[in-house]
Scaffold this motif. Structure first.
Motif, PDB file in Angstrom:
ATOM      1  N   VAL A  85       0.848  -1.187   0.000  1.00 59.99           N
ATOM      2  CA  VAL A  85       0.000   0.000   0.000  1.00 59.99           C
ATOM      3  C   VAL A  85       0.881   1.233   0.000  1.00 59.99           C
ATOM      4  N   TRP A  86       1.911   1.220   0.853  1.00 61.99           N
ATOM      5  CA  TRP A  86       2.942   2.263   0.839  1.00 61.99           C
ATOM      6  C   TRP A  86       4.242   1.602   0.384  1.00 61.99           C
ATOM      7  N   ASN A  87       4.916   2.195  -0.593  1.00 59.90           N
ATOM      8  CA  ASN A  87       6.130   1.550  -1.087  1.00 59.90           C
ATOM      9  C   ASN A  87       7.366   1.898  -0.262  1.00 59.90           C
ATOM     10  N   LYS A  88       7.317   3.010   0.475  1.00 54.63           N
ATOM     11  CA  LYS A  88       8.464   3.422   1.294  1.00 54.63           C
ATOM     12  C   LYS A  88       7.949   4.056   2.566  1.00 54.63           C
ATOM     13  N   ASP A  89       8.790   4.108   3.558  1.00 50.80           N
ATOM     14  CA  ASP A  89       8.466   4.786   4.822  1.00 50.80           C
ATOM     15  C   ASP A  89       8.752   6.271   4.665  1.00 50.80           C
ATOM     16  N   PRO A  90       7.729   7.139   4.817  1.00 50.98           N
ATOM     17  CA  PRO A  90       7.962   8.580   4.660  1.00 50.98           C
ATOM     18  C   PRO A  90       8.756   9.194   5.796  1.00 50.98           C
ATOM     19  N   GLN A  91       8.928   8.459   6.909  1.00 49.21           N
ATOM     20  CA  GLN A  91       9.769   8.883   8.027  1.00 49.21           C
ATOM     21  C   GLN A  91       9.412  10.285   8.529  1.00 49.21           C
ATOM     22  N   ASN A 110       2.692  -6.497   3.751  1.00 49.40           N
ATOM     23  CA  ASN A 110       2.526  -5.740   4.998  1.00 49.40           C
ATOM     24  C   ASN A 110       1.592  -4.568   4.733  1.00 49.40           C
ATOM     25  N   LEU A 111       1.251  -3.828   5.801  1.00 53.39           N
ATOM     26  CA  LEU A 111       0.231  -2.797   5.658  1.00 53.39           C
ATOM     27  C   LEU A 111       0.791  -1.397   5.850  1.00 53.39           C
ATOM     28  N   PHE A 112       1.369  -1.108   7.020  1.00 47.83           N
ATOM     29  CA  PHE A 112       1.828   0.242   7.320  1.00 47.83           C
ATOM     30  C   PHE A 112       3.344   0.302   7.433  1.00 47.83           C
ATOM     31  N   PRO A 113       4.002   1.315   6.861  1.00 45.70           N
ATOM     32  CA  PRO A 113       5.388   1.591   7.231  1.00 45.70           C
ATOM     33  C   PRO A 113       5.469   1.971   8.710  1.00 45.70           C
ATOM     34  N   ALA A 114       6.627   1.846   9.291  1.00 44.32           N
ATOM     35  CA  ALA A 114       6.754   2.018  10.740  1.00 44.32           C
ATOM     36  C   ALA A 114       6.336   3.403  11.198  1.00 44.32           C
ATOM     37  N   SER A 115       6.736   4.459  10.500  1.00 48.88           N
ATOM     38  CA  SER A 115       6.412   5.817  10.956  1.00 48.88           C
ATOM     39  C   SER A 115       4.918   6.089  10.888  1.00 48.88           C
ATOM     40  N   ILE A 116       4.250   5.491   9.915  1.00 49.51           N
ATOM     41  CA  ILE A 116       2.797   5.667   9.815  1.00 49.51           C
ATOM     42  C   ILE A 116       2.098   4.848  10.879  1.00 49.51           C
ATOM     43  N   GLY A 117       2.569   3.625  11.125  1.00 52.34           N
ATOM     44  CA  GLY A 117       1.968   2.778  12.146  1.00 52.34           C
ATOM     45  C   GLY A 117       2.017   3.383  13.529  1.00 52.34           C
ATOM     46  N   LYS A 118       3.009   4.239  13.766  1.00 50.65           N
ATOM     47  CA  LYS A 118       3.138   4.873  15.085  1.00 50.65           C
ATOM     48  C   LYS A 118       2.356   6.180  15.201  1.00 50.65           C
ATOM     49  N   SER A 119       1.651   6.597  14.150  1.00 51.14           N
ATOM     50  CA  SER A 119       0.989   7.902  14.185  1.00 51.14           C
ATOM     51  C   SER A 119      -0.503   7.837  13.884  1.00 51.14           C
ATOM     52  N   LEU A 120      -1.097   6.648  14.002  1.00 50.48           N
ATOM     53  CA  LEU A 120      -2.516   6.485  13.665  1.00 50.48           C
ATOM     54  C   LEU A 120      -3.377   6.778  14.892  1.00 50.48           C
ATOM     55  N   LEU A 121      -3.430   8.023  15.273  1.00 50.56           N
ATOM     56  CA  LEU A 121      -4.071   8.418  16.528  1.00 50.56           C
ATOM     57  C   LEU A 121      -5.589   8.381  16.459  1.00 50.56           C
ATOM     58  N   GLN A 122      -6.162   8.448  15.235  1.00 55.46           N
ATOM     59  CA  GLN A 122      -7.621   8.439  15.099  1.00 55.46           C
ATOM     60  C   GLN A 122      -8.164   7.117  14.569  1.00 55.46           C
ATOM     61  N   MET A 141       9.696  -3.988   9.800  1.00 53.59           N
ATOM     62  CA  MET A 141      10.715  -3.363  10.635  1.00 53.59           C
ATOM     63  C   MET A 141      11.328  -2.178   9.917  1.00 53.59           C
ATOM     64  N   GLY A 142      11.409  -1.060  10.615  1.00 56.19           N
ATOM     65  CA  GLY A 142      12.021   0.120  10.055  1.00 56.19           C
ATOM     66  C   GLY A 142      13.529   0.077  10.138  1.00 56.19           C
ATOM     67  N   GLU A 143      14.164   0.984   9.415  1.00 48.13           N
ATOM     68  CA  GLU A 143      15.619   1.045   9.425  1.00 48.13           C
ATOM     69  C   GLU A 143      16.114   1.472  10.803  1.00 48.13           C
TER      70      GLU A 143
END
Length: 1157
Positions: free
Chosen positions: A1025-1031, A1052-1064, A1081-1083
């Motif tokens: 769904v996302w090809n890279k982590d926008p960090q 997989n579904l979410f890059p790490a930075s997006i997975g940590k910011s899904l507050l809603q 796993m992120g870098e």
């Protein structure tokens, strides 16, 4: 010049379309304070270009008492200084203008007005204001700044209408004066300080259709209205509680909002809030759940309340406290509510409560309570509550079966009115009537199931009933009424002066017991206003005589033949005489097979009040009206409905002309042999033979006569619906423009012989047409056809708003001709199942009957400047929707587009000039040959407001979004299903989901998307769904729901930075996918413990994921404080975070490291 008008007392300016300001000054030095020293009334109306009254630094109106400002959409401020340093939006009034004597102020239809008053005003200005009206100022967020409170102390009446953005009346206290108006729309954090609003002189407050109004002020406050007598709150749909005690006000820390549903109250009250309130009206406040929220006796807060009027509110709204705890309540009105029972007097578990204390209620009006079956139940202990009731009105309660229980006593009742309560069979019990000794007026009307007024059993009758005060008795429109009382009870009417019995054809006798009336009663009227009547010495003999003479039908207003077959004898008795149905307004004839016609023209002359005529399922009827007749038939007729009459050939057969001066609606459905509305041929005359051969050289088949001939005059016709009748050409060309000059709605359906609908000349006469529907016309090739191939005059439909073209199997184009066609008001266009359609506008060459075959659906020959909704469906030969050059502004306001089942369509948006800047909803489904949606070259502002995108069942679609500068910044909902060849959602140049290459060490602006919902189903080749982590450069803080299913290649579904910011995020569902982990796993995170918090997730479903191993492959903690639904099933390879294979599934699942769930 203005300085010379020293005696001017009244100045009115209106209708000046180009006026930019009223008072022009060449330089600011000319601007003085006393230009109009004697002006008392100033009216400024309908000035579309007006931006200000004048330009300058100061102006004073020392004597002005009335100021009206209406319909000036560009006006924002009264006086402008023109300072370039002033970047804030100016208010209407500030320190540059003074009104020391102003008493009345009306501000109406000011579309650009952001604020009425500045926080700082001249000390003497507006201090005399006693009447304020604000209407349809849709940008206002509030009416008064807090500083205005001291200036409205003399205010007597405040009226606010239809201000769509208004959330509070007073601007919240404590807001920073430098904040913008937009910032002020957010309620401030509430403090412990309590604001106090006092309106010492205000007697009337009206709040009408203020859709976003929630509170008087968002700040914690009380209010006092010591003189307020009338309060109206209508159409305020955000108000959930009318009034609450101050003690229940939500605290700043939110502790009182544990259930997350605390309602804002319009008024926060104390015992001094409404000490004088006498009339309260609450209407059309659809979300109002409570009138009063508090623990104390309501009567202490509304001690003088006399009138309570409640209209259209939810069933859960409880009205008993306002009724039973208001000791001075005199009148109660309840309208348009879903109640089955008005007054409930039961506790928990059905335990009966003690009877409420008696109240002073003297008037009760119940209106349009369509679910009401009873006022209160027999077991309710309420007999003493309504002992003072004087007026009882029950109107249009169609399911009401019982008016009042038998034990109820109405010893003070003077007026009883019952209207259109079709569930009533018996009106009142004998025991209740005995108590009605003060009754002076009884009116029972239009209760179609009512059989008797007073119900009694002979065994319970010990003595007669005496109406000592009854003066007026009306029994009207009661077709099943057999008698006033079916028992043997005797009646004595001591004071009876007027009796009206009309529309009671089955009433054989007044009463089976003795009946006495005063000598002064010598007449039973057949109409409300005198005229005809009967008298045979007493009521019983009179009613018997009326029944024998069949005059009971004289007063009928509504008649259904199928319910009264005995009236057919009267109907057929003397067809050459005028019918005695002078009061008849609605006539329905169903299954009438006694004659080939319904009325002769002589019979129809008596139906002078008839407004609606409906004829259905009359198998033998050939004409509705027959005879030579007259043009004066049916002067009041509004509606004609003819339906399912298989042998009906025309509505009227005769040689005379026919005019319906007030007829507004004609509906003809399923009358297969009906060929003309009015026919000059008798049924025995032969008609000209016509051909239905589709190979005929003629474009249309000419019948013996048109549907609307020149003998039919319909000057008021607004709605015409013709479905499945035998028509080739529908109206006479010479009269169409006159008959249809007021036509607003036209529906044509099932005309198998019709080849076109209008000539271009006739179409130009449809100047007020608003709705046009054409369906199921098999041979129709064009809706409008030119009469002259050289015709150049533009064709305009100035008022057309809705156009539906559906199931026209041979339709080539909407218009066949060479003219330019404009639809300036069209908002909704649907083109459905027209397989041969070549274009909306198609060039037609009359000399060769040849059609230009090179056009697209829409080209520059048609203009749609205000189109909002467009549906294109089942056009199997459609190859291109839009030509690369369209008419200027066409489709620029398009908000919704649906394209479905167009087999040959390869792309939706080719290279076109239109940018679709207002498109919000885009749905594309079942386009099996679609390869691309967008052209590769779109401008940056293209689709900039797109909120929702749905793409389904497009088998050959390879990419979802183009390689363009368009960024879709407002996209909120994305649904993509069954795209089996789709691999890429977004091109790499686009910042949504497909993240472009960047240097993580560089500084990039953070983009917070508006994305809310993602639905993906049936994309077997989708890998990411996302090809890279926008960090951190791209966030999805607004994402609320993610549902992904049947994507076998998805890893997989979410890059790490997006997975940590899904507050809603609230819902996360995965089903039947190849997902191995939710978050990869992120870098540089292999040795660190990563925390994932999902504070709003309530539903987590992971089902049929055969390759699923873990939520996150590294060390991590997940937090799910709101999780209520957790579904986890059908896994094969679940592993622990440390890589060990997990074979069983204990309660603490190993693939989640959970701190709190």
């Amino acid at each position: 010049m203005a300085r010379d008008l020293v005696m001017l007392g009244h100045l009115e300016i209106g209708g000046c379309k180009k006026m930019g300001e009223v008072l022009f000054t060449e330089n600011e030095a000319e601007n003085g304070s006393l230009i109009f020293p004697q002006l008392r009334i100033l009216e400024i109306k309908s000035l579309p270009k007006l931006e200000r009254f004048c330009h300058g630094n100061y102006i004073e109106f020392p004597c002005l008492s009335q100021l009206l400002m209406e319909n000036c959409p560009a006006l924002k401020t009264f006086i402008s200084s023109g300072s370039s340093l002033d970047t804030c939006t100016p208010p209407l009034f500030d320190t540059k203008v003074t009104f020391p004597e102003l008493e009345q102020l009306k501000v109406q239809f000011m579309e650009s007005l952001d604020k009425i008053w500045d926080n700082q005003l001249d000390a003497s200005s507006f201090c005399q204001l006693n009447n304020l009206s604000v209407d349809s100022c849709n940008k206002l967020l509030n009416i008064f700044p807090f500083s205005m409170l001291e200036k409205v102390q003399r205010l007597d009446k405040l009226e606010i209408w239809g201000c769509d953005s208004l959330e509070e009346i007073f601007e919240s206290q404590g807001l920073d004066a430098g904040q913008s108006q937009t910032q002020k729309s957010t309620p401030p954090i509430l403090t412990e300080s309590v604001a106090k609003f006092v309106f010492p002189k205000l007697t009337q407050l009206d709040l009408y259709y203020v859709g976003k109004l929630k509170v008087l002020c968002h700040q914690k406050h009380t209010s006092e209205w010591p003189s307020l007598k009338k309060l109206n709150v209508c159409g305020c749909k955000q108000v959930q509680i009318f009034a609450s005690e101050l003690s229940s006000f939500p605290r700043a820390n939110g502790d009182d909002q544990l259930e997350a549903d605390i309602k804002y109250s319009l008024f926060w009250t104390g015992k001094a809030t409404f000490p004088s309130l006498e009339e309260l009206k609450l209407a059309y406040n659809d979300n109002m759940k409570e009138i009063w929220h508090g623990q104390h006796i309501l009567g202490d807060y509304f001690p003088k309340l006399k009138v309570l009027d409640l209209t259209q509110f939810p069933e859960q709204l409880v009205i008993q406290p306002f009724v039973f705890q208001s000791p001075n309540l005199e009148k109660l009105v309840v309208s348009k509510a879903p109640f089955q029972e008005i007054f409930k007097c039961q506790g928990l578990g059905g335990v009966e409560k003690p009877a409420p204390a008696p109240i002073q209620l003297s008037g009760l009006r119940l209106h349009e309570l369509h679910e009401l079956t009873c006022l209160w139940k027999e077991e309710s202990n309420l007999e003493s509550v309504f002992s003072d009731l004087k007026i009882l009105e029950v109107l249009r309660c169609r399911k009401l079966k019982n008016l009042v229980p038998s034990f109820i006593s109405f010893k003070n009742l003077t007026t009883l009115e019952v209207f259109a309560c079709h569930g009533l069979i018996n009106l009142i019990e004998y025991s209740t009537v005995k108590s009605m000794v003060q009754l002076t007026r009884m009116s029972i009307r239009e209760c179609h199931m009512l059989k008797e007024i007073i119900s009694c059993v002979d065994d319970e009758v010990k003595d007669g009933i005496v109406f000592s005060q009854l003066k007026y008795l009306q029994l009207c429109g009661l077709p099943r009424l057999a008698s006033f009382c079916a028992g043997s009870c005797s009646f004595e009417f001591v004071s009876l002066e007027e009796v009206i019995v009309m529309g009671c054809p089955n009433m054989e006798i007044f009463s089976h017991g003795e009946c006495s009336t005063p000598k002064k009663l010598q007449w039973v009227k057949l109409t409300k206003y005198g005229g005809e009547g009967f008298w045979e010495g007493n009521l019983n003999c009179t009613i018997q005589k009326m029944f024998i003479e069949k005059v009971g039908c004289h007063g009928l207003e509504n008649l259904k033949f199928s319910e009264f077959p005995e009236l057919i004898e009267i109907w057929n008795k003397k067809p050459q005489e005028i019918l005695p149905f002078k009061s008849l307004r609605f006539l329905e004839v169903c299954n009438y097979n006694s004659s080939k016609f319904l009325l002769t023209s002589f019979m129809a002359l008596g139906l002078v009040q008839l407004s609606k005529l409906k004829v259905t399922n009359c198998a033998t009827m050939e004409q509705v009206i027959t005879g030579q007749g007259t043009e004066d038939l049916f002067p009041s007729l509004f509606t004609i409905i003819l339906e399912s009459c298989p042998n009906l050939k025309c509505f009227y057969e005769g040689s005379s002309g026919l005019e319906f001066p007030r007829l507004r609606r004609i509906m003809v459905v399923n009358c297969p042999v009906l060929a003309a509305f009015a026919s000059s041929f008798s049924s025995d005359q032969k008609k000209e033979i016509t051909t239905n051969d589709p190979k005929s050289e003629e474009w249309s088949v000419i019948p013996t006569q048109p549907f609307f001939s020149d003998k039919v005059v319909l000057p008021s016709l607004k709605e015409l619906q013709l479905c499945r009748i035998n028509v080739n050409v529908k109206w006479h060309t010479s009269t169409a423009s006159f008959c249809f000059k007021n036509l607003m709605n036209l529906i044509i359906q099932g005309f198998d012989n019709l080849k076109f609908l209008f000539s271009s000349c006739m179409a130009r006469g449809l100047v007020v047409l608003e709705r046009l529907e054409i369906r199921e016309c098999k041979r129709m090739g064009g809706i409008i056809v030119t009469e002259n191939a050289e015709e150049k005059e533009n064709l305009i439909f100035p008022q057309l708003k809705y156009l539906l073209i559906k199931d026209l199997q041979n339709l080539v184009g909407f218009y066949l001709g060479n003219c330019f066609v404009e639809f300036p008001s069209l908002k909704d266009l649907k083109v459905v199942n027209c397989p041969e359609l070549k274009g909306f506008i198609v060039k037609y060459f009359e000399s060769t009957s040849c059609i230009d075959d090179t056009q697209t659906l829409f080209n520059k020959q048609a203009a749609f400047p205000n189109l909002k909704w467009l549906t294109i469906s089942h056009l199997k030969n459609l190859g291109i929707i839009w030509h690369n050059k369209l008419y200027v502004d066409s489709f620029c306001k398009l908000e919704s587009l649906t394209v479905e089942n167009c087999e040959k369509l390869l792309t939706v948006f080719p290279s076109i000039e239109a940018a679709f800047p207002n498109l919000k909803w885009l749905t594309i489904t079942h386009l099996k040959n679609l390869k691309t949606i967008w052209h590769s070259k779109l401008s940056a502002n293209s689709f900039c407001r797109l909120k929702s995108l749905t793409v389904e069942n497009c088998e050959k679609l390879l990419t979802l979004f183009p390689s363009t500068e368009a960024t879709f910044p407002n996209l909120e909902w994305l649904t993509i299903t069954h795209l089996k060849n789709l691999e890429i959602l977004w091109h790499s140049k686009l910042w949504i989901f497909e993240i472009s290459e960047f240097n993580v060490k560089e500084t990039h602006p953070v983009i917070d998307t508006k994305f809310k919902q993602l639905r993906i189903k049936g994309l077997p080749r989708l890998k990411h769904v996302w090809n890279k982590d926008p960090q951190g450069t791209l966030t999805f803080h607004n994402l609320e729901s993610v549902k992904v299913s049947c994507c076998g290649s998805l890893k997989n579904l979410f890059p790490a930075s997006i997975g940590k910011s899904l507050l809603q995020l609230q819902k996360l569902h995965l089903y039947q996918c190849g997902v191995e982990e939710i978050v990869p796993m992120g870098e540089q995170e292999a040795e660190t413990v990563v925390s994932f918090e999902f504070p709003q997730v309530t539903s987590l479903k992971l089902e049929v994921l055969p390759r699923f191993q873990c939520f996150y492959p590294g060390k991590h903690i997940t937090v799910w404080p709101m999780l209520k639904e957790f579904c986890f099933s059908h896994f094969n390879q679940v592993k622990r975070a440390d890589g060990h294979e997990q074979l069983d599934f204990p309660i603490q699942l190993p693939h989640f490291s959970m701190e709190k769930v």
